[in-house]
Design a protein around this motif. Sequence first.
Motif, PDB file in Angstrom:
ATOM      1  N   TYR A 577      12.613 -29.823  -7.104  1.00 63.08           N
ATOM      2  CA  TYR A 577      13.942 -29.944  -6.494  1.00 63.08           C
ATOM      3  C   TYR A 577      14.942 -30.558  -7.475  1.00 63.08           C
ATOM      4  O   TYR A 577      16.098 -30.139  -7.550  1.00 63.08           O
ATOM      5  N   ILE A 578      14.470 -31.572  -8.229  1.00 69.43           N
ATOM      6  CA  ILE A 578      15.362 -32.218  -9.204  1.00 69.43           C
ATOM      7  C   ILE A 578      15.790 -31.218 -10.268  1.00 69.43           C
ATOM      8  O   ILE A 578      16.977 -31.120 -10.616  1.00 69.43           O
ATOM      9  N   ASN A 579      14.820 -30.457 -10.796  1.00 70.57           N
ATOM     10  CA  ASN A 579      15.141 -29.495 -11.852  1.00 70.57           C
ATOM     11  C   ASN A 579      16.008 -28.345 -11.344  1.00 70.57           C
ATOM     12  O   ASN A 579      16.754 -27.736 -12.104  1.00 70.57           O
ATOM     13  N   ALA A 580      15.880 -28.056 -10.039  1.00 69.91           N
ATOM     14  CA  ALA A 580      16.711 -27.002  -9.448  1.00 69.91           C
ATOM     15  C   ALA A 580      18.063 -27.541  -8.993  1.00 69.91           C
ATOM     16  O   ALA A 580      18.912 -26.776  -8.511  1.00 69.91           O
ATOM     17  N   LYS A 581      18.236 -28.883  -9.125  1.00 72.47           N
ATOM     18  CA  LYS A 581      19.468 -29.545  -8.676  1.00 72.47           C
ATOM     19  C   LYS A 581      19.764 -29.215  -7.211  1.00 72.47           C
ATOM     20  O   LYS A 581      20.884 -28.865  -6.842  1.00 72.47           O
ATOM     21  N   THR A 582      18.707 -29.336  -6.414  1.00 71.72           N
ATOM     22  CA  THR A 582      18.793 -29.003  -4.994  1.00 71.72           C
ATOM     23  C   THR A 582      18.303 -30.179  -4.165  1.00 71.72           C
ATOM     24  O   THR A 582      17.259 -30.768  -4.494  1.00 71.72           O
ATOM     25  N   PRO A 583      18.998 -30.536  -3.097  1.00 67.16           N
ATOM     26  CA  PRO A 583      18.517 -31.648  -2.260  1.00 67.16           C
ATOM     27  C   PRO A 583      17.228 -31.283  -1.530  1.00 67.16           C
ATOM     28  O   PRO A 583      17.041 -30.143  -1.114  1.00 67.16           O
ATOM     29  N   ALA A 584      16.333 -32.263  -1.404  1.00 68.47           N
ATOM     30  CA  ALA A 584      15.059 -32.049  -0.692  1.00 68.47           C
ATOM     31  C   ALA A 584      15.204 -32.651   0.699  1.00 68.47           C
ATOM     32  O   ALA A 584      14.787 -33.783   0.959  1.00 68.47           O
ATOM     33  N   TYR A 585      15.809 -31.892   1.608  1.00 71.78           N
ATOM     34  CA  TYR A 585      16.085 -32.406   2.953  1.00 71.78           C
ATOM     35  C   TYR A 585      14.777 -32.716   3.685  1.00 71.78           C
ATOM     36  O   TYR A 585      13.847 -31.917   3.699  1.00 71.78           O
ATOM     37  N   GLY A 586      14.741 -33.898   4.281  1.00 73.43           N
ATOM     38  CA  GLY A 586      13.595 -34.274   5.109  1.00 73.43           C
ATOM     39  C   GLY A 586      12.345 -34.645   4.340  1.00 73.43           C
ATOM     40  O   GLY A 586      11.267 -34.766   4.931  1.00 73.43           O
ATOM     41  N   PHE A 587      12.451 -34.856   3.020  1.00 71.95           N
ATOM     42  CA  PHE A 587      11.248 -35.109   2.230  1.00 71.95           C
ATOM     43  C   PHE A 587      10.624 -36.463   2.580  1.00 71.95           C
ATOM     44  O   PHE A 587       9.396 -36.597   2.621  1.00 71.95           O
ATOM     45  N   ARG A 588      11.462 -37.458   2.815  1.00 71.53           N
ATOM     46  CA  ARG A 588      10.926 -38.777   3.186  1.00 71.53           C
ATOM     47  C   ARG A 588      10.127 -38.674   4.484  1.00 71.53           C
ATOM     48  O   ARG A 588       9.066 -39.287   4.625  1.00 71.53           O
ATOM     49  N   GLU A 589      10.670 -37.905   5.424  1.00 73.11           N
ATOM     50  CA  GLU A 589       9.987 -37.738   6.703  1.00 73.11           C
ATOM     51  C   GLU A 589       8.665 -36.995   6.538  1.00 73.11           C
ATOM     52  O   GLU A 589       7.672 -37.310   7.212  1.00 73.11           O
ATOM     53  N   ARG A 590       8.648 -36.011   5.634  1.00 75.48           N
ATOM     54  CA  ARG A 590       7.394 -35.292   5.348  1.00 75.48           C
ATOM     55  C   ARG A 590       6.329 -36.252   4.832  1.00 75.48           C
ATOM     56  O   ARG A 590       5.175 -36.209   5.252  1.00 75.48           O
ATOM     57  N   MET A 591       6.729 -37.107   3.910  1.00 71.57           N
ATOM     58  CA  MET A 591       5.784 -38.069   3.343  1.00 71.57           C
ATOM     59  C   MET A 591       5.303 -39.049   4.404  1.00 71.57           C
ATOM     60  O   MET A 591       4.116 -39.362   4.481  1.00 71.57           O
ATOM     61  N   LYS A 592       6.224 -39.507   5.230  1.00 66.59           N
ATOM     62  CA  LYS A 592       5.859 -40.457   6.277  1.00 66.59           C
ATOM     63  C   LYS A 592       4.873 -39.829   7.252  1.00 66.59           C
ATOM     64  O   LYS A 592       3.905 -40.465   7.684  1.00 66.59           O
ATOM     65  N   ALA A 593       5.096 -38.566   7.582  1.00 64.34           N
ATOM     66  CA  ALA A 593       4.188 -37.854   8.482  1.00 64.34           C
ATOM     67  C   ALA A 593       2.798 -37.714   7.878  1.00 64.34           C
ATOM     68  O   ALA A 593       1.789 -37.666   8.596  1.00 64.34           O
ATOM     69  N   ASP A 594       2.739 -37.646   6.546  1.00 59.61           N
ATOM     70  CA  ASP A 594       1.455 -37.539   5.843  1.00 59.61           C
ATOM     71  C   ASP A 594       0.861 -38.910   5.516  1.00 59.61           C
ATOM     72  O   ASP A 594      -0.121 -38.998   4.775  1.00 59.61           O
ATOM     73  N   ASN A 595       1.486 -39.974   6.029  1.00 56.92           N
ATOM     74  CA  ASN A 595       1.036 -41.342   5.773  1.00 56.92           C
ATOM     75  C   ASN A 595       1.079 -41.680   4.280  1.00 56.92           C
ATOM     76  O   ASN A 595       0.222 -42.380   3.753  1.00 56.92           O
ATOM     77  N   MET A 596       2.100 -41.150   3.607  1.00 55.89           N
ATOM     78  CA  MET A 596       2.305 -41.425   2.192  1.00 55.89           C
ATOM     79  C   MET A 596       3.577 -42.261   2.033  1.00 55.89           C
ATOM     80  O   MET A 596       4.607 -41.955   2.626  1.00 55.89           O
ATOM     81  N   PHE A 597       3.475 -43.316   1.223  1.00 55.87           N
ATOM     82  CA  PHE A 597       4.596 -44.215   1.036  1.00 55.87           C
ATOM     83  C   PHE A 597       5.002 -44.201  -0.433  1.00 55.87           C
ATOM     84  O   PHE A 597       4.164 -44.400  -1.313  1.00 55.87           O
ATOM     85  N   PRO A 598       6.280 -43.946  -0.719  1.00 60.23           N
ATOM     86  CA  PRO A 598       6.732 -43.770  -2.107  1.00 60.23           C
ATOM     87  C   PRO A 598       6.458 -44.995  -2.971  1.00 60.23           C
ATOM     88  O   PRO A 598       6.688 -46.126  -2.544  1.00 60.23           O
ATOM     89  N   ASN A 599       5.940 -44.756  -4.193  1.00 58.86           N
ATOM     90  CA  ASN A 599       5.887 -45.828  -5.177  1.00 58.86           C
ATOM     91  C   ASN A 599       7.226 -45.840  -5.922  1.00 58.86           C
ATOM     92  O   ASN A 599       8.152 -45.099  -5.564  1.00 58.86           O
ATOM     93  N   LYS A 600       7.329 -46.656  -6.945  1.00 58.29           N
ATOM     94  CA  LYS A 600       8.615 -46.792  -7.630  1.00 58.29           C
ATOM     95  C   LYS A 600       9.079 -45.466  -8.242  1.00 58.29           C
ATOM     96  O   LYS A 600      10.261 -45.108  -8.145  1.00 58.29           O
ATOM     97  N   ALA A 601       8.144 -44.714  -8.843  1.00 54.54           N
ATOM     98  CA  ALA A 601       8.519 -43.453  -9.484  1.00 54.54           C
ATOM     99  C   ALA A 601       9.012 -42.439  -8.456  1.00 54.54           C
ATOM    100  O   ALA A 601      10.017 -41.755  -8.669  1.00 54.54           O
TER     101      ALA A 601
END
Length: 622
Positions: A577-601
């Motif tokens: 998404y970054i390389n395509a310069k496109t927003p990743a709508y709902g990505f935080r929610e996707r991660m939360k649903a998968d029980n994944m919590f963002p690290n610093k990177a």
Amino acid sequence: MWALRRAANPMRGHTQCIAISGTYFGNLDVPSSNLRDWHHEKDHHISGCCILPKSFSHGPSISANLFIRSRNLSSQAGAKSSDRENDLEDGFSDLEIPPETDKVGQIVSKKDDELISEGETSEEDPDEAADNSLGLSDTESDINVEKESRRKRFTSPLFKILMESPRQTVNSVLDKWVEEGNPLGRGEISIAILNLRKWRFYAKALQFIEWLEAKKPNEPVERDYASHLDLVAKVHGLQRAEKYIDKIPESFRGEVIYRTLLANCVAAVNVTKAEEVFNKIRDLGFPITTFACNQLLLLYKRVDQKKIADVLLMMEKENVKPSLFTYRLLIDTKGRANDISGMEQIIETMKGEGVEPDLVIQAMVAKHYIFGGLNEKAEAALKEMEGDDIMENRAACKALLPLYAALGKADDVGRVWKACEAHPRLEECLAAIEAWGKLGQIENAEVVFENMLKTWKKLSSKYYNALLKVYANHKLLAKGKELAKRMSDYGCKIGPLTWDALVKLHVEAGEVEKADSILQKAAQQNQIKPLYSSYIAILDQYSKRGDIHNAEKIFHRLRQIGYVGRMRQYQSLLQAYINAKTPAYGFRERMKADNMFPNKAVAAQLAAVDAFKKSQISDLLD
């Protein structure tokens, strides 16, 4: 243990904190004195960990609503994204397996060597220990059986007929074996199962155990049920494994059973289930072992390194002594975070406890020095590994070859290889091929391979794959295709390792679509799932292109076949998404649903894609 915890997080100067969900805690009759050693702290994120302090084990059943708060390790281990993290993304593939576990080159006859293949192997979980860390063979007699197994790996007639028989005929072959009066004692059975596990023939090992349970040639013990449980989990998954536990007689449902389930939860990176099983062990009154704690460390090392210090604190409170594997985990975590001083502190603590680093740890430390650019320290570590006489220290050669190559020391690679060349072991040959490949000396790698073919006649695909990887790294597509054809002509069975090498060969040559096609066909035509790294190699290339459609497709395949709970794939997809310069709508929610919590990177990546979102005013102006 206090020193070890300080080494793991030297900035941590206060007691670990615990937070309790008020909604549920209000219903529990827990004396307030149980909480005196656990202080609350405001404004701190509550993680999903649910390790219980021992003081609660005697009270009412505590649900997963009790959570330990986590502190960051001083190094922010895991927060940095680097190329070298890909090397062991699936876990500690070299951590629980001593350098000399596999001495196939010393014991395999020409006929027996033909039995070694990837036919039914499953390489998706390199974390699995090759030894008896599950405790399934912890009596003196069982240990002797395993030692005998290592000496007789391919001389067991029972193992040989199991290897040679198609799965659909295994039961009838075993019936015939018994009818002919052949021995079927516990020793013979143990050797066969250990060898089937060694070569990851899990489905066949499970079939054998099911046949044994039906025929009952020996009275079953708890470790037999644990072995059966382990194989059910590996072949059919955790849900079937849990159902199998209900079938085990209650008198045999001991700590070993739940320890085995815990290890498989960790292998599947199922955080919720692993924590649930760990708490079950405590609720049932079983002792908390070093093995169980190591499993949590291994799990959190993969998914949430901030919790590592919490486990160490619990070990300290429970008086659980760290093992050699505990130190390996901590040293590797610090090394990967490029916290070299923290890594060295842990080594000093380890030595202070009277535990000397083994070859695996020495090699690991040298590797982290190399990646950290500390070449002088790396050379000193390698010289210490080598000892005074490399001929007397052959066990170190396999590790030394690629490490000297990583330092660019061609002369040292040649010197160490010369010590092995006259009577090489297969694993040393693999290391030499890798080393010469790193140095760009392709011809030397090819010479080692051709000499292997002359010595062992028919090699399994594993050894072809080593040279395939060299060709892939140097973008030698034509040579790689020719070698793959030779594999086919020699009748090698092609499995996940070969698919992985072919995928990377085409990826490095810029043929990403072809690599994608190879992997898709392999997955459709076989019952064995491809390696995680194969998908990641393709996903990374699509991400570099900013090809969101194909990146999402590979991400979806990873989830479909069970590769979940790993931050690496989210990072790569976000990069698309970054390389395509496109927003990743709902990505935080996707991660939360998968029980994944963002690290610093990942948090930085999420911020970057958020920047692409249009504001209300920009919509009007466009």
